[in-house]
Scaffold this motif. Sequence first.
Motif, PDB file in Angstrom:
ATOM      1  N   ARG A   9      -5.841  -1.657  -4.025  1.00 31.86           N
ATOM      2  CA  ARG A   9      -4.302  -1.101  -4.141  1.00 31.86           C
ATOM      3  C   ARG A   9      -3.677  -0.974  -5.464  1.00 31.86           C
TER       4      ARG A   9
ATOM      5  N   HIS B 163      -5.321   2.841   0.928  1.00 29.97           N
ATOM      6  CA  HIS B 163      -5.405   1.439   0.904  1.00 29.97           C
ATOM      7  C   HIS B 163      -5.996   0.909   1.944  1.00 29.97           C
TER       8      HIS B 163
ATOM      9  N   PRO C   5       0.826  -1.250   0.061  1.00 27.08           N
ATOM     10  CA  PRO C   5      -0.070  -0.095   0.011  1.00 27.08           C
ATOM     11  C   PRO C   5       0.810   1.233  -0.023  1.00 27.08           C
TER      12      PRO C   5
END
Length: 936
Positions: free
Chosen positions: A670, A710, A613
Amino acid sequence: MTPIPRWLTPLRRSLKSVLRPRRIAILEACLIGLVSGLAAVLLSQSIGWLGLWRVRASYTFSAYWVLPLFGVGGGWLAGVLVERLAPEAAGSGIPQVKMALAGLPMPLNWRVALVKLVSTVLVVGSGFSLGRQGPIVQIGASLAAQMSHWVPTSPDYRRQLIAAGAAAGLAAGFNAPIAGVLFVIEELLQDFSGLTLGTAILASFVGSVVSRVWGGGGFVLTQQAPILGRNLADTLSGTIAIRFSVQDLPFFLILGSLAGLLGALFNQGVLASRRFYQRTIPLGLPLRMAATGLVMGLLIALLPETFRNHAGLQNTLLTGDTTGFLLALAFIMKFLLTLIAAGTGAPGGLFAPSLVLGAALGSFVGVTSQAFITQLAHWGWVATDWVEHLAAPYTYALAGMGAFFGAITRGPITAIVIVFEMTMSFDIVLPLMIGSVVAYLVAELVARGSIYDRLLALNGVDLSKDSHTLNTFMSELTAADVMQKRVETLSSQLTLDEVKQAFSRSHHRGFPVVDNGKLVGIVTQSDLMQVRLGQRANRSDVPRLYEFMTPDPIGVSPHDTLSHVLHLLNTYQMSRLPVTEGRKLVGIITRGDIIRAESDQLSGKVDQRGPQPDPSYVVYQTRAPAIGQGRILVPLANPHTAPLLLQLACALARDRNYELECLQVIKIARSQATDETVVNISAARRLLQKAVRLGRSWQVPVHTQIRVAHDAAHAILETVHERHIDLILTGWKGQSTTPGRVFGSTVDTLIRQTACEVIVVKWGQDLIARMVEAAASGNTLQEASLSLAFDRWLVPLAGGPNAQRAIQLLPALTIFSEAPEIRLCQVFEPTVLPLDTQILDREAAYLERHLHGTVHTLPVQATAVADTLLALTQQYHCDVILLGASREGLLQQAFKGNIPAAIARRSRSTVILVRSAVTNTPHPAAWETPPSRPDT
């Protein structure tokens, strides 16, 4: 990583051709079967020897002191072994194996196997009404798990080896290899993959052969089986044929129905017995098992001599050469004795007792059916030849064994195959099918789930079908799903100094080497270290990267599963692998990527799989005057409960002279960049603007921000660091569907990884309903928040800093009530006398000086803390429970339960949990009493 010499390449290819995965699997399966079979032999012979000594001593001396003495001694010794060396060896062992196969933390190793073997010998051999087949399943699984650690394997393959060990153990225990495989598939693994079946079948076959050849025996129903030394022996005459006629059909249906009802009642009894021991008898495992052994020894001494020898009793039940009264007595007493023994958590299984109970029930139905038809024939209502066509009582006994076994384990197919393999008679299959299927259906109607699933649920472990996805996700995900697509690469023509500079500028420990888009090698820090240690010191020219890199590196394709990737990483002791299509580099995958994917699976973030992330990105923010002495962070996720959370935050902020930092996190996949993704923030802005207006009414500065991230937990942690947060106030929905998590992924992360104070609130169900209704009617934030009135508080105390900090919050939180009523409660063990109420008195005195309400103290004696506090909440109609958060380990939570989380999960009232700020002070367990606190 050093390059492999070219002359070793043919040898490496030869070894790969010989040691193929399938051949290694066959070798491992044979070894697992051999070891499990030998363990079953040792267990069976040891129990037979100790049991024979016990029975002979009861005939030589007085049974009224010999049998209780064996029960006390064996129970106490086994309890000491389990409690001190391997607590995981308690119980039958099958729930522990199911946990391990489900991916939950459960140790399975040689220590567990050894303690399980010795303690089972002591328990079963000393007269406890338990069996050895369940323990041998855990022993086989533990031995297989230990062997899987010696050779690096993927998690998926290790799980299959554990299942093979369990199958081999059951096959060796029953001399039923097919049943061992079916039990693993039907109850434990629920996996039909080819490798699982092949490994389990071969291990079961080898284990069964070893058990037969070296005398382990099992539940062998043949004339040659001795009475002692085998758990279910029998002298069924080989000349008597098993028969079944149409006249028997109603009685087999009755038998199946009774087995289903009584089997469900048996499961309920085991659970009730376990709860009774946990909540009512405040003794450690050794004393609890010793007391149970004493009671069982006395009861068996009072019964007929047949009951002293379990194998002899089983033989009597199977042959049917007894009266209906003795059969009923055998069923009732075996039923009660097994419930008493199983409730203690003693190492012993329920397979053998269930088969004995089924034999007693079946024989009773068989004898009753013969008497009933005989009477009807005597009255002339049926033909006299009906009696001759009825099945013998031992046929009913065999069908009853399968029916009762299937009702308890909810494995009808395994039950049918076990009894069939023990008799090797095809004539018994149809009665078995009728009884087992009917028993299974009736038992499922009464109470769903096998005894093992319900025992796990009693300890807070849920192995529903949804949780089984944790076991297979590494076989379903591929390298392309989690690999890093943006890869830093180096050219093979770089000099040593240039390579060093590349490593110094990056956090990576290795780089792929690419020429013209093709992967030609890989270079790691180990390669640099070898050059620096003078391996090339005698050369005058500057080395190029292609001279010391690792050529032809091991790689994976984008379609390879994570199980295969992890297997390669473990086998070759690497931290990363290049992902290639042909020779083209398309990505790189590291151990961190796999760990992150597993964490996402545990957290239920299936849509968040992908690369690492990115940091969260602030897309909106407002700033108020920074005039406070600290900051409270309030993450807002639920618009219905946000007004309630903000009311508490404002009360705390005004009491401490703090500022509020209101945060909304918008999560994205992501695969999207946080700083490039377009999001709609209109709804989030409206909620934050309401928070600002509420802050003005409380005269509290309110800062706001919206972050695109994320992962919500990471965004909150970044905010804590950037904004220097002193306290986090967050809500909780009251349940967590994530295995291994207490409050859920986000809240657990905040509790474990932040140093600041954390307050978690689970709102009462009635309060949430009023808030939803108010929001639906169009009330403003201030009008809806007027329902926040907490008058009656329950505050449990334990003496730690979290509970102490909760007490300090009360003056600010009770501002919503004109006359708050506080009840301070401390739960003591039932054996603690006199009660030390020093903590209660001190905290009550503190609150009386700082509150405008009434304070009561409640010292209570109980073993079940959560149940006691919930009962007090209902008794005094408390609006709020204020608790200090627990820091128990995950394994302890799985078996004993996290008390604050359990209360919050089960209470209908509002629950506020407090975790104090993490400092360099000693661990809470090291504090004997809370430090003194000034009144101001």
